[in-house]
Design an enzyme around this catalytic site. Sequence first.
Site, PDB file in Angstrom:
ATOM      1  N   HIS A   1      -9.414  21.829  11.812  1.00 33.15           N
ATOM      2  CA  HIS A   1     -10.598  21.466  11.037  1.00 33.15           C
ATOM      3  C   HIS A   1     -10.282  20.348  10.044  1.00 33.15           C
ATOM      4  CE1 HIS A   1     -11.697  25.978  11.708  1.00 33.15           C
ATOM      5  NE2 HIS A   1     -11.988  25.239  12.769  1.00 33.15           N
ATOM      6  N   ALA A   2      -9.665  19.287  10.507  1.00 37.77           N
ATOM      7  CA  ALA A   2      -9.221  18.213   9.617  1.00 37.77           C
ATOM      8  C   ALA A   2     -10.393  17.565   8.888  1.00 37.77           C
ATOM      9  CB  ALA A   2      -8.458  17.158  10.410  1.00 37.77           C
TER      10      ALA A   2
END
Length: 632
Positions: free
Chosen positions: A561-562
């Site tokens: 989930h950058a």
Amino acid sequence: MRGTVASLAAAALAARGVSAGRMIDGRLAARAADNTTYDYIVIGSGPGGGPLACDLARAGYTTLLLEAGDDQGDNPIYSELGNFNIAGNDPDSRWDFWVRHSDDDAREKAFAHYTWRTANGSFYVGTTPPAGATPLGIQYPRAGTLGGCAMHNGGVCSLAQDSDWDIVVNMTGDTSWEASKMRQYLVKVEKNTYLPANTTGHGFDGWLSTAVQPARWAHDSSLPATRVLKKLAELTGQNASDVASLVNKDILGIEPHKDTRNSFYNMAQHEDKGGKRSSPNNYIKATLKDPRNFPLTVRLHSLATRVLFDTDTKNKANASVPVATGVEVMSGASLYGADPRHASATKTAPRSRFWARREVIVSGGAFNSPQILKLSGIGPAAELAKFKIPVVKDLPGVGERLADNYEGSLLALGQQPVGGGVITLMFKTPNAAGPDRNIFTWCGAFSFEGFWPGFPTDYGPNEYECAMVHIGPHSQAGTVRLASADPQVPPDINFNFFLNNGTEDLQHLADAANLLRTAWQAAGAPVLPFAEKHPCPGTGAGNCTDAAERALLKTQAYSHHASSSCAIGAASDPLAVLDSKFRVRGVQGLRVVDASAFPRVPGAFPVLPTIMLSAKAAEDIIADAKKAVHKK
């Protein structure tokens, strides 16, 4: 009125010999529209850029949407949401980023699924590579296809915490970001399929379908899974006698204290009732096919190499202000080095230029947006100088403060299957500071341990897992740095996991695992004893210390989930890249609209918050365009 504006814009396009609503395959029409001017150019078709391009075109503005990959929307691997693990492995869309979690090589190579390239060109996954193998890193797959990572994810929809929206208000003073106001964008985009029409706080006419799965199994108190469910209720302060209704709670609903209450939910996903994936791909296709002929052009196989600038423009103070005027593009398949089909011969692919009379919007995601900005001369001056890239604007924050949720899992094998369905639970661990929940977990008969070529491992029908996402991690010290001035070369990515307040975050994960492990013991015979694989291998309920759990989680945590590598921030913050309207500071005509804009990771799963952010950006951009017309 919108349709009238769009029709007028389409007529104007036709008069200039440019068709509205079309998709161009870059391999077949590499230079077909070279030097064409559009109102807006959007780079990237994922949850940020794809919906934004559609909204701009539907408002009547000529819009070019650039996508480096192709269109897999009709491929069942992608269109059937249940195939998401297959999609994540599919080389037809997969971009392999090989990332680091730290600067410690020994720690990196202790990751159980560290990946190497062997002498014969294949992958080796593990900690004892064969002689001659070259270290690659930890796989972080992204999706290079129309619709972006919403085409290969698990489709989980959850909201950002209210504080994730309010932080922008506190930083910038822009009250349009208040959490109570941001829900309007969920209502705008959602096509809810699981609640009565007109349920407050939900949308029923948007483009993004949301659905849930039935949880009738929770009525069967004889199931081991139901016994675990009841024990989890007891441990988290919920009514164990009411679990059959609690597991159907709306995870996207309006409720008081939504971020602080321990609660079960029915997991929502972006799919229709039949299990078909709902994504930006669908919205883009619907916009192209709409009989109102919205002025959207989509170019596939088009790798944006840099944003073009006019550096001679003066502002009111007679100072030079760079203005984004267009984009340079390479045309061809598998141009980007992260594509497993990439070949060095593609360096000769033709380049084209497209022009924007209003703005360029970068929506490449948390890895590619900072890369594109830096290749365009927007970023830390010293880093640009290293690669002989002329500085357009020295912005030290580009590629800094990369953030992500920590993810881990409690995985074991029972003596028999646990049965039941998926349990979705959000809760706060005992030692977490502040009022908000910090763990999103989902438990069931599955196995997921992160990403590597060929993931996941199937341990058979007796496998049982509670996957954990840590909400609001304290460390946000990751970096996205150029590896080359060649736009085909992926950047160097280091998340610097647990660099700041690491012991605290690791204890949160260990506390969560301990609570979940305790609940598992309620499964009873004939499931027990569980043979735990991690984080505490063995058959005892408490056979390892918190310190041992923390140590294992530190080396084995993963993520997907950058965010935050081009973050919105205060004008006084030297690392702020964007203002509250997504405008890149110090230049004109350039915005970034994707997950990289969030000051911190939005909640547990960013796809829905990013789609909401995109809808807000469209509103802001269109409002600015109308103001500009009014001033004229």
